[in-house]
Design a protein around this motif. Structure first.
Motif, PDB file in Angstrom:
ATOM      1  N   ALA A   5       9.692   7.177   3.807  1.00 59.59           N
ATOM      2  CA  ALA A   5      10.086   6.614   5.108  1.00 59.59           C
ATOM      3  C   ALA A   5       8.956   6.764   6.119  1.00 59.59           C
ATOM      4  O   ALA A   5       8.686   5.839   6.902  1.00 59.59           O
ATOM      5  CB  ALA A   5      11.355   7.294   5.611  1.00 59.59           C
ATOM      6  N   ARG A   6       8.281   7.910   6.104  1.00 62.04           N
ATOM      7  CA  ARG A   6       7.178   8.125   7.042  1.00 62.04           C
ATOM      8  C   ARG A   6       6.014   7.183   6.747  1.00 62.04           C
ATOM      9  O   ARG A   6       5.407   6.618   7.665  1.00 62.04           O
ATOM     10  CB  ARG A   6       6.724   9.586   6.991  1.00 62.04           C
ATOM     11  N   VAL A   7       5.685   7.009   5.479  1.00 66.63           N
ATOM     12  CA  VAL A   7       4.591   6.103   5.108  1.00 66.63           C
ATOM     13  C   VAL A   7       4.961   4.663   5.444  1.00 66.63           C
ATOM     14  O   VAL A   7       4.138   3.917   5.993  1.00 66.63           O
ATOM     15  CB  VAL A   7       4.223   6.256   3.612  1.00 66.63           C
ATOM     16  N   GLU A   8       6.188   4.255   5.140  1.00 69.32           N
ATOM     17  CA  GLU A   8       6.608   2.889   5.457  1.00 69.32           C
ATOM     18  C   GLU A   8       6.524   2.619   6.963  1.00 69.32           C
ATOM     19  O   GLU A   8       6.071   1.555   7.383  1.00 69.32           O
ATOM     20  CB  GLU A   8       8.025   2.632   4.942  1.00 69.32           C
ATOM     21  N   ASP A  40       0.810  -1.230   0.000  1.00 71.60           N
ATOM     22  CA  ASP A  40       0.000   0.000   0.000  1.00 71.60           C
ATOM     23  C   ASP A  40       0.840   1.277   0.000  1.00 71.60           C
ATOM     24  O   ASP A  40       0.303   2.366  -0.199  1.00 71.60           O
ATOM     25  CB  ASP A  40      -0.911   0.037   1.234  1.00 71.60           C
ATOM     26  N   VAL A  41       2.127   1.161   0.237  1.00 71.14           N
ATOM     27  CA  VAL A  41       2.967   2.343   0.432  1.00 71.14           C
ATOM     28  C   VAL A  41       2.866   3.327  -0.732  1.00 71.14           C
ATOM     29  O   VAL A  41       2.665   4.526  -0.523  1.00 71.14           O
ATOM     30  CB  VAL A  41       4.437   1.942   0.712  1.00 71.14           C
ATOM     31  N   ASP A  42       2.991   2.861  -1.964  1.00 71.91           N
ATOM     32  CA  ASP A  42       2.958   3.775  -3.111  1.00 71.91           C
ATOM     33  C   ASP A  42       1.617   4.487  -3.231  1.00 71.91           C
ATOM     34  O   ASP A  42       1.568   5.689  -3.516  1.00 71.91           O
ATOM     35  CB  ASP A  42       3.279   3.035  -4.416  1.00 71.91           C
ATOM     36  N   ALA A  43       0.533   3.770  -3.010  1.00 74.36           N
ATOM     37  CA  ALA A  43      -0.801   4.388  -3.089  1.00 74.36           C
ATOM     38  C   ALA A  43      -0.970   5.447  -2.002  1.00 74.36           C
ATOM     39  O   ALA A  43      -1.455   6.556  -2.273  1.00 74.36           O
ATOM     40  CB  ALA A  43      -1.892   3.325  -2.973  1.00 74.36           C
ATOM     41  N   ILE A  44      -0.558   5.133  -0.779  1.00 74.03           N
ATOM     42  CA  ILE A  44      -0.685   6.085   0.324  1.00 74.03           C
ATOM     43  C   ILE A  44       0.169   7.316   0.060  1.00 74.03           C
ATOM     44  O   ILE A  44      -0.273   8.456   0.249  1.00 74.03           O
ATOM     45  CB  ILE A  44      -0.301   5.423   1.665  1.00 74.03           C
ATOM     46  N   LEU A  45       1.396   7.097  -0.384  1.00 77.68           N
ATOM     47  CA  LEU A  45       2.303   8.191  -0.696  1.00 77.68           C
ATOM     48  C   LEU A  45       1.682   9.115  -1.751  1.00 77.68           C
ATOM     49  O   LEU A  45       1.727  10.346  -1.612  1.00 77.68           O
ATOM     50  CB  LEU A  45       3.623   7.613  -1.196  1.00 77.68           C
TER      51      LEU A  45
END
Length: 186
Positions: free
Chosen positions: A47-50, A21-26
């Motif tokens: 880094a914050r999203v991860e 989901d990281v790329d979508a959230i970013l």
């Protein structure tokens, strides 16, 4: 053994976040349209999203004292997220929501937030829910109103966000008011 989450609604799946989901959230958290009235610092870093995804993965239930982000999935794709912070003693919870721009205006936030509110009041025994937002965020205020929440307070220039003081609007609902709201067919 049945676990409360992931939880299905009519069109959505409410679930823990995953590394995928990281790329979508970013993307949606850095979208100026989405971030305009939100309180996170920009730009949102990978880094914050991860780190946030790592903290919000692997759970199967809302836990008192553990703020969490719940993914909102539609047809296998993450379209947004819910925030829930259940007080460590239970009983009171803060909620929030974020949707990708292209997913807004289709009732997804209402559907997801309604399921979360019903779970907090019905299964987890909360007696009060609240949300905080900028008074400029009219769309979120309307959604909170549709959930049965009412304006509880407005504190002018009391919330520090992105280098400036903003007004802070608090909307809330009690379990009794929620039951009456749901019973009225809202």
């Amino acid at each position: 053994m049945d676990v409360p989450y992931p939880k299905r609604t009519e069109r959505l799946l409410l679930r823990p976040l995953h590394a995928e989901d990281v790329d979508a959230i970013l993307a949606y958290r850095n979208d100026p349209h989405v971030a305009e009235h939100q309180d996170w610092d920009l730009p949102v870093t990978r880094a914050r999203v991860e780190s946030a995804v790592e903290r919000s993965s692997g759970w199967t239930d809302i836990e008192p004292g553990r703020p969490m982000t719940i993914g909102i999935e539609r047809d296998g794709e993450l379209i947004g997220d819910l925030y829930v912070g259940l007080h460590e003693q239970g009983g009171v919870a803060e909620i929030g929501f974020t949707l990708r721009a292209e997913a807004q205006g289709q009732g997804y936030a209402h559907e997801a937030a309604s399921a979360l509110v019903a779970d907090l009041f019905g299964r987890l025994g909360c007696h009060r829910l609240f949300a905080q937002l900028s008074p400029e965020n009219a769309r979120s205020a309307r959604l909170l109103e549709r959930l049965g929440m009412h304006v509880e307070s407005l504190a002018p220039k009391s919330y520090w966000c992105r280098g400036a003081w903003d007004d802070n609007l608090v909307c809330a609902i009690s379990d009794d008011d929620w039951r009456a709201h749901v019973g009225a067919g809202c």
